[in-house]
Design a protein around this motif. Sequence first.
Motif: not given
Ligand SMILES: Cc1cc2nc3c(=O)[nH]c(=O)nc-3n(C[C@H](O)[C@H](O)[C@H](O)COP(=O)(O)OP(=O)(O)OC[C@H]3O[C@@H](n4cnc5c(N)ncnc54)[C@H](O)[C@@H]3O)c2cc1C
Length: 412
Positions: A34-36, A55-56, A61, A64-65, A121, A141, A171, A198, A305
Amino acid sequence: MECPFQIINWNAHFAYRSAKGLPMNERILISGASIAGLTLAHWLARHGFTPTVVERAPAPRSGGNGVDVRDNAVEVVERMGIMPRVRELATDVQGMKFVDAADRAVARIDTQDPASVEIMRGDLAALLHEVTDVEILFGDSITGMEQDDDGVTVTFEHAPARRFDLVVGADGMHSNVRRLAFGPEERFVQFKDHYFAFADTDASLGEDRWVTMFNTPGKMTGLYRSGNHAQAKAYFIFRSAQLEYDHRDVGAHKRLVSEVFGDDSSWRTRELLDAALADPDFYFDALAQVRMGSWSNGRVALVGDAAWCASPASGAGAELALVGAYRLAGELAAAGGDHRVAFARYDAVHRPLVDKKQQIGANVRLMVPRTEGGRCLRDTVARLPLMKAIGAVERRVQARNARPLPEYTPAR
Ligand SMILES: Cc1cc2nc3c(=O)[nH]c(=O)nc-3n(C[C@H](O)[C@H](O)[C@H](O)COP(=O)(O)OP(=O)(O)OC[C@H]3O[C@@H](n4cnc5c(N)ncnc54)[C@H](O)[C@@H]3O)c2cc1C
């Protein structure tokens, strides 16, 4: 028996890489695309590492908003070459509007900020995926990780076991890597008394370019209407004691939201709920924060996150993920791949921003007043022209205090 891993003399391997000016610890597994995770993979690859992402989900994915790309995160995206595309896809939302049960606007807050671009997102994740040319194992995973002095042996649900030099959990709030390397979720995730959901809904229900919010005590039903998208997002927030449910069971999430909002026929709650319950990408979670004393344990680190979720109420999830991933990759490059130096530096440089963004109390009170009196007070304050002036001053102070984003160059 055949050994499932390649046998390598690691001392000779590091000496060779160092002599060639290549970083040590180059094979890095990232959990989460995802983003990170995608930002980290992009920058690691640019610095000469060999990242693999698991990625699971079966594909990036898309849900999101709107999320904000702000301050230093703009610079990160700029340096990735995708800022023009981010601006093209910007949602162009003007602000928040609070309405009464008859859909009359009782107050508006202009949230436009020249230092920030809001993008859906899913659009941001797709752009990051486009510019990140690395191996991605979709639909899989991690099931286990064994660290030793030279690396980490990783087992997967589907792929055969593999050796990596480092593993990074990107993740999300319910991080699998965090659970495996640091301990159970309950030790790090702090529930903030609310749940949110959402989902897609009919765009004609909302005013173009405004986020419309309707409150009853402890509850909010909202409608997010971008200027650039055919669809709108319905959203729901409610105050609650902590609930027991499976965080991956979408059916259970829908039932919970139905229980809270199902009897509510005020404003447009019924229409929005019906649309949300029909959406297979319905997204539900606790409003919670991740707090950790350290983001690394040996050869395993966390980003986004998984490490510091500030919650959607912070409005800073994407910003923190983009900047944190850029810094983690950069510190690894600057340390020539030495994870002990890099992980400590990454923690030190990024933590002040995380601490600041985790202060969300006022935002939650603004969006979900607990009482009718609280709602009246919020609406009165929101109507004051003072609000706009306070926002502008806050942004000027932030811009003045912002630390420039370093340019990282790999140590040679
Ligand atoms: C589908 C979705 C919709 C979102 N909608 C919003 C929103 O509307 N507003 C908002 O503020 N934030 C939303 N978020 C959270 C937002 O993306 C995060 O707060 C921020 O962008 C930090 O992103 P991140 O990459 O750390 O985590 P996340 O965006 O949560 O991504 C985590 C990724 O890890 C993957 N993952 C999880 N478990 C496993 C595993 N066991 N093995 C492999 N991969 C795994 C997930 O499928 C996802 O792709 C959403 C996240 C997702 C996944």
